[in-house]
Motif scaffolding. Structure first.
Motif, PDB file in Angstrom:
ATOM      1  N   GLU A  10       2.296  -4.714  12.706  1.00  0.00           N
ATOM      2  CA  GLU A  10       3.107  -4.334  11.553  1.00  0.00           C
ATOM      3  C   GLU A  10       3.297  -5.498  10.593  1.00  0.00           C
ATOM      4  O   GLU A  10       3.204  -5.329   9.367  1.00  0.00           O
ATOM      5  CB  GLU A  10       4.465  -3.834  12.037  1.00  0.00           C
ATOM      6  CG  GLU A  10       5.367  -3.322  10.924  1.00  0.00           C
ATOM      7  CD  GLU A  10       6.674  -2.782  11.446  1.00  0.00           C
ATOM      8  OE1 GLU A  10       7.524  -2.406  10.625  1.00  0.00           O
ATOM      9  OE2 GLU A  10       6.842  -2.737  12.687  1.00  0.00           O
ATOM     10  N   LEU A  11       3.526  -6.694  11.146  1.00  0.00           N
ATOM     11  CA  LEU A  11       3.676  -7.867  10.283  1.00  0.00           C
ATOM     12  C   LEU A  11       2.377  -8.181   9.546  1.00  0.00           C
ATOM     13  O   LEU A  11       2.393  -8.522   8.360  1.00  0.00           O
ATOM     14  CB  LEU A  11       4.117  -9.072  11.123  1.00  0.00           C
ATOM     15  CG  LEU A  11       5.545  -9.013  11.682  1.00  0.00           C
ATOM     16  CD1 LEU A  11       5.805 -10.203  12.588  1.00  0.00           C
ATOM     17  CD2 LEU A  11       6.568  -8.985  10.547  1.00  0.00           C
ATOM     18  N   GLU A  12       1.262  -8.071  10.253  1.00  0.00           N
ATOM     19  CA  GLU A  12      -0.026  -8.318   9.595  1.00  0.00           C
ATOM     20  C   GLU A  12      -0.284  -7.290   8.501  1.00  0.00           C
ATOM     21  O   GLU A  12      -0.795  -7.631   7.428  1.00  0.00           O
ATOM     22  CB  GLU A  12      -1.142  -8.280  10.637  1.00  0.00           C
ATOM     23  CG  GLU A  12      -1.106  -9.454  11.629  1.00  0.00           C
ATOM     24  CD  GLU A  12      -2.176  -9.335  12.677  1.00  0.00           C
ATOM     25  OE1 GLU A  12      -2.872  -8.286  12.687  1.00  0.00           O
ATOM     26  OE2 GLU A  12      -2.338 -10.275  13.484  1.00  0.00           O
ATOM     27  N   ARG A  13       0.073  -6.041   8.758  1.00  0.00           N
ATOM     28  CA  ARG A  13      -0.120  -5.006   7.736  1.00  0.00           C
ATOM     29  C   ARG A  13       0.758  -5.252   6.521  1.00  0.00           C
ATOM     30  O   ARG A  13       0.320  -5.105   5.376  1.00  0.00           O
ATOM     31  CB  ARG A  13       0.175  -3.635   8.345  1.00  0.00           C
ATOM     32  CG  ARG A  13      -0.091  -2.488   7.399  1.00  0.00           C
ATOM     33  CD  ARG A  13       0.070  -1.156   8.088  1.00  0.00           C
ATOM     34  NE  ARG A  13       1.411  -0.934   8.567  1.00  0.00           N
ATOM     35  CZ  ARG A  13       1.781  -0.959   9.840  1.00  0.00           C
ATOM     36  NH1 ARG A  13       0.887  -1.204  10.781  1.00  0.00           N
ATOM     37  NH2 ARG A  13       3.033  -0.729  10.195  1.00  0.00           N
ATOM     38  N   LYS A  14       2.004  -5.664   6.772  1.00  0.00           N
ATOM     39  CA  LYS A  14       2.889  -5.954   5.644  1.00  0.00           C
ATOM     40  C   LYS A  14       2.420  -7.172   4.866  1.00  0.00           C
ATOM     41  O   LYS A  14       2.511  -7.202   3.626  1.00  0.00           O
ATOM     42  CB  LYS A  14       4.313  -6.171   6.151  1.00  0.00           C
ATOM     43  CG  LYS A  14       5.006  -4.897   6.609  1.00  0.00           C
ATOM     44  CD  LYS A  14       6.442  -5.154   6.985  1.00  0.00           C
ATOM     45  CE  LYS A  14       7.151  -3.856   7.379  1.00  0.00           C
ATOM     46  NZ  LYS A  14       8.574  -4.104   7.739  1.00  0.00           N
ATOM     47  N   ALA A  15       1.907  -8.180   5.580  1.00  0.00           N
ATOM     48  CA  ALA A  15       1.390  -9.355   4.884  1.00  0.00           C
ATOM     49  C   ALA A  15       0.193  -8.995   4.006  1.00  0.00           C
ATOM     50  O   ALA A  15       0.087  -9.453   2.858  1.00  0.00           O
ATOM     51  CB  ALA A  15       1.007 -10.433   5.897  1.00  0.00           C
ATOM     52  N   ALA A  16      -0.694  -8.165   4.549  1.00  0.00           N
ATOM     53  CA  ALA A  16      -1.850  -7.732   3.745  1.00  0.00           C
ATOM     54  C   ALA A  16      -1.400  -6.903   2.542  1.00  0.00           C
ATOM     55  O   ALA A  16      -1.954  -7.025   1.441  1.00  0.00           O
ATOM     56  CB  ALA A  16      -2.808  -6.929   4.613  1.00  0.00           C
ATOM     57  N   GLU A  17      -0.368  -6.061   2.745  1.00  0.00           N
ATOM     58  CA  GLU A  17       0.130  -5.258   1.637  1.00  0.00           C
ATOM     59  C   GLU A  17       0.776  -6.130   0.566  1.00  0.00           C
ATOM     60  O   GLU A  17       0.610  -5.889  -0.643  1.00  0.00           O
ATOM     61  CB  GLU A  17       1.143  -4.244   2.167  1.00  0.00           C
ATOM     62  CG  GLU A  17       1.622  -3.256   1.134  1.00  0.00           C
ATOM     63  CD  GLU A  17       0.515  -2.349   0.635  1.00  0.00           C
ATOM     64  OE1 GLU A  17       0.645  -1.833  -0.490  1.00  0.00           O
ATOM     65  OE2 GLU A  17      -0.477  -2.151   1.368  1.00  0.00           O
ATOM     66  N   LEU A  18       1.497  -7.163   0.978  1.00  0.00           N
ATOM     67  CA  LEU A  18       2.099  -8.073   0.002  1.00  0.00           C
ATOM     68  C   LEU A  18       1.027  -8.830  -0.792  1.00  0.00           C
ATOM     69  O   LEU A  18       1.164  -9.028  -2.006  1.00  0.00           O
ATOM     70  CB  LEU A  18       3.026  -9.057   0.720  1.00  0.00           C
ATOM     71  CG  LEU A  18       4.335  -8.465   1.267  1.00  0.00           C
ATOM     72  CD1 LEU A  18       5.100  -9.522   2.046  1.00  0.00           C
ATOM     73  CD2 LEU A  18       5.191  -7.918   0.143  1.00  0.00           C
ATOM     74  N   ASP A  19      -0.019  -9.236  -0.101  1.00  0.00           N
ATOM     75  CA  ASP A  19      -1.116  -9.897  -0.817  1.00  0.00           C
ATOM     76  C   ASP A  19      -1.762  -8.961  -1.826  1.00  0.00           C
ATOM     77  O   ASP A  19      -2.082  -9.369  -2.954  1.00  0.00           O
ATOM     78  CB  ASP A  19      -2.161 -10.389   0.188  1.00  0.00           C
ATOM     79  CG  ASP A  19      -1.619 -11.516   1.067  1.00  0.00           C
ATOM     80  OD1 ASP A  19      -0.633 -12.164   0.652  1.00  0.00           O
ATOM     81  OD2 ASP A  19      -2.169 -11.723   2.168  1.00  0.00           O
ATOM     82  N   ARG A  20      -1.942  -7.710  -1.422  1.00  0.00           N
ATOM     83  CA  ARG A  20      -2.560  -6.751  -2.344  1.00  0.00           C
ATOM     84  C   ARG A  20      -1.669  -6.525  -3.563  1.00  0.00           C
ATOM     85  O   ARG A  20      -2.153  -6.504  -4.704  1.00  0.00           O
ATOM     86  CB  ARG A  20      -2.799  -5.427  -1.615  1.00  0.00           C
ATOM     87  CG  ARG A  20      -3.504  -4.370  -2.461  1.00  0.00           C
ATOM     88  CD  ARG A  20      -3.648  -3.077  -1.692  1.00  0.00           C
ATOM     89  NE  ARG A  20      -2.360  -2.460  -1.460  1.00  0.00           N
ATOM     90  CZ  ARG A  20      -1.748  -1.663  -2.328  1.00  0.00           C
ATOM     91  NH1 ARG A  20      -2.304  -1.409  -3.513  1.00  0.00           N
ATOM     92  NH2 ARG A  20      -0.586  -1.121  -2.048  1.00  0.00           N
ATOM     93  N   ARG A  21      -0.373  -6.387  -3.330  1.00  0.00           N
ATOM     94  CA  ARG A  21       0.535  -6.166  -4.454  1.00  0.00           C
ATOM     95  C   ARG A  21       0.610  -7.395  -5.359  1.00  0.00           C
ATOM     96  O   ARG A  21       0.711  -7.257  -6.580  1.00  0.00           O
ATOM     97  CB  ARG A  21       1.926  -5.833  -3.927  1.00  0.00           C
ATOM     98  CG  ARG A  21       2.011  -4.470  -3.257  1.00  0.00           C
ATOM     99  CD  ARG A  21       3.439  -4.139  -2.906  1.00  0.00           C
ATOM    100  NE  ARG A  21       3.553  -2.849  -2.257  1.00  0.00           N
ATOM    101  CZ  ARG A  21       4.709  -2.290  -1.885  1.00  0.00           C
ATOM    102  NH1 ARG A  21       5.843  -2.936  -2.129  1.00  0.00           N
ATOM    103  NH2 ARG A  21       4.723  -1.122  -1.301  1.00  0.00           N
ATOM    104  N   GLU A  22       0.559  -8.560  -4.750  1.00  0.00           N
ATOM    105  CA  GLU A  22       0.604  -9.778  -5.566  1.00  0.00           C
ATOM    106  C   GLU A  22      -0.612  -9.873  -6.476  1.00  0.00           C
ATOM    107  O   GLU A  22      -0.499 -10.221  -7.657  1.00  0.00           O
ATOM    108  CB  GLU A  22       0.694 -10.990  -4.656  1.00  0.00           C
ATOM    109  CG  GLU A  22       0.863 -12.306  -5.410  1.00  0.00           C
ATOM    110  CD  GLU A  22       1.005 -13.480  -4.472  1.00  0.00           C
ATOM    111  OE1 GLU A  22       1.118 -14.615  -4.968  1.00  0.00           O
ATOM    112  OE2 GLU A  22       0.991 -13.264  -3.247  1.00  0.00           O
TER     113      GLU A  22
END
Length: 338
Positions: free
Chosen positions: A97-109
């Motif tokens: 879940e943390l890895e998925r959220k980190a990837a999602e934050l990178d995508r949004r950034e």
């Protein structure tokens, strides 16, 4: 020489201790087989009168084969208990879940950077012509704002809102046709137009936008707003599917009533009632699905309270109102003292 050393007067049996009468008497009375007993051997002596059996020599006819050495057993870890396995699975789930959220934050950034480079986000919903006097009110882009694992659910809810809006629009024509064959149904036709103009924007703002924002920012408060409003919306769907006469909905009761006046109008109203029923059923299914996703996001009522308190205190209007109220109370207290 030995003849001179011997004593001619001594008894010749005196020098032999085994010739003593007590010794000879014991040896005569010894049990049979005692003479053959050898204490240094493990084999039992054969009984007297029996000859020892001769064992034939055994010959090994098989060739000498060296047995291969057995490999030691592989090292096996001790079996984990259920608690340890459950804890390990929970850790792996949290890590994913943390890895998925980190990837999602990178995508949004990256998307925010691209949008800032192109001039920032602009409202694009509802899609209106550029020369229209009123411009779009919201920014709506599911592929940009919503995480990948929730995009399908949000799209279905958006299509459900459009489906209900189309059903309300068809309901106007159904009530109009009913009014044409029965002049007493003018109230239903007027309410049908009112429900279309009222429910279309209110449903989008009151339950779809909170759902959109809840999945976009993982907001517990918006999830609770969506659940509260959507329960009311589901009740509206059920009432419209029932179609009580005089409520402005071409439900089942109204359709059967209109069927007595005109068969084509009744069939048309039956189709609209089926659409209202499908809308209610799909709404219930999606409500359960959204609730299941809500439980996996880690949202809770405590987080909703914290978000509400933080949002209220950070609102400039609320801050100004609180400051004015505090200053007014202080002035009143000061005047009472003097």
């Amino acid at each position: 020489m030995s003849d001179f050393d011997s004593n001619p007067f001594a008894d010749p049996d005196f020098s032999n201790p085994f010739q003593d009468p007590s010794v000879t008497q014991v040896t005569r009375n010894a049990p049979p087989g005692l003479e053959e007993y050898n204490p240094f051997t493990d084999t039992k002596p054969a009984p007297p009168g029996s000859a020892p059996k001769a064992m034939p020599p055994t010959t090994n006819t098989q060739p000498a084969i060296m047995k291969p050495t057995e490999e030691p057993p592989a090292y096996s870890q001790p079996q984990q208990t259920q608690d340890q396995a459950r804890a390990q699975a929970e850790l792996l789930r949290r890590q994913e879940e943390l890895e998925r959220k980190a990837a999602e934050l990178d995508r949004r950034e990256r998307e925010m950077q691209s949008l800032s480079a192109s001039g920032g986000r602009k409202n694009n919903w509802p899609p209106l012509p550029e020369k229209f006097p009123v411009g779009p009110c919201f920014y709506h882009d599911i592929s940009v704002d919503i995480p990948v694992e929730f995009q399908k659910t949000v799209k279905i809810m958006y299509y459900l809102w459009m489906f209900h809006t189309a059903t309300l629009f068809l309901n106007i024509f159904g009530c109009l046709a009913w009014f044409c064959v029965d002049p007493n149904r003018g109230v239903d036709f007027g309410l049908a137009m009112l429900w279309f103009m009222l429910f279309t924007p209110c449903s989008f703002v009151c339950w779809y936008r909170p759902l959109y924002g809840a999945f976009r920012s993982d907001s517990s408060f918006r999830f609770f707003v969506f659940f509260f409003v959507y329960i009311c919306q589901f009740g509206v769907h059920v009432m419209q599917a029932i179609g009580i006469t005089g409520w402005g909905a071409s439900g089942w009761i109204s359709a059967l009533t209109g069927l007595n006046k005109s068969v084509p109008v009744g069939i048309m109203m039956i189709l609209i009632a089926a659409l209202f029923t499908a809308s209610a059923v799909i709404s219930l299914i999606m409500f359960k699905k959204v609730h299941g996703l809500y439980r996996t996001t880690g949202a809770s009522f405590e987080k909703a309270q914290q978000e509400f308190a933080t949002g209220v205190m950070s609102n400039k209007t609320v801050q100004t109102a609180a400051a004015n109220a505090a200053s007014t109370a202080a002035r009143g207290a000061f005047k009472e003292q003097f």
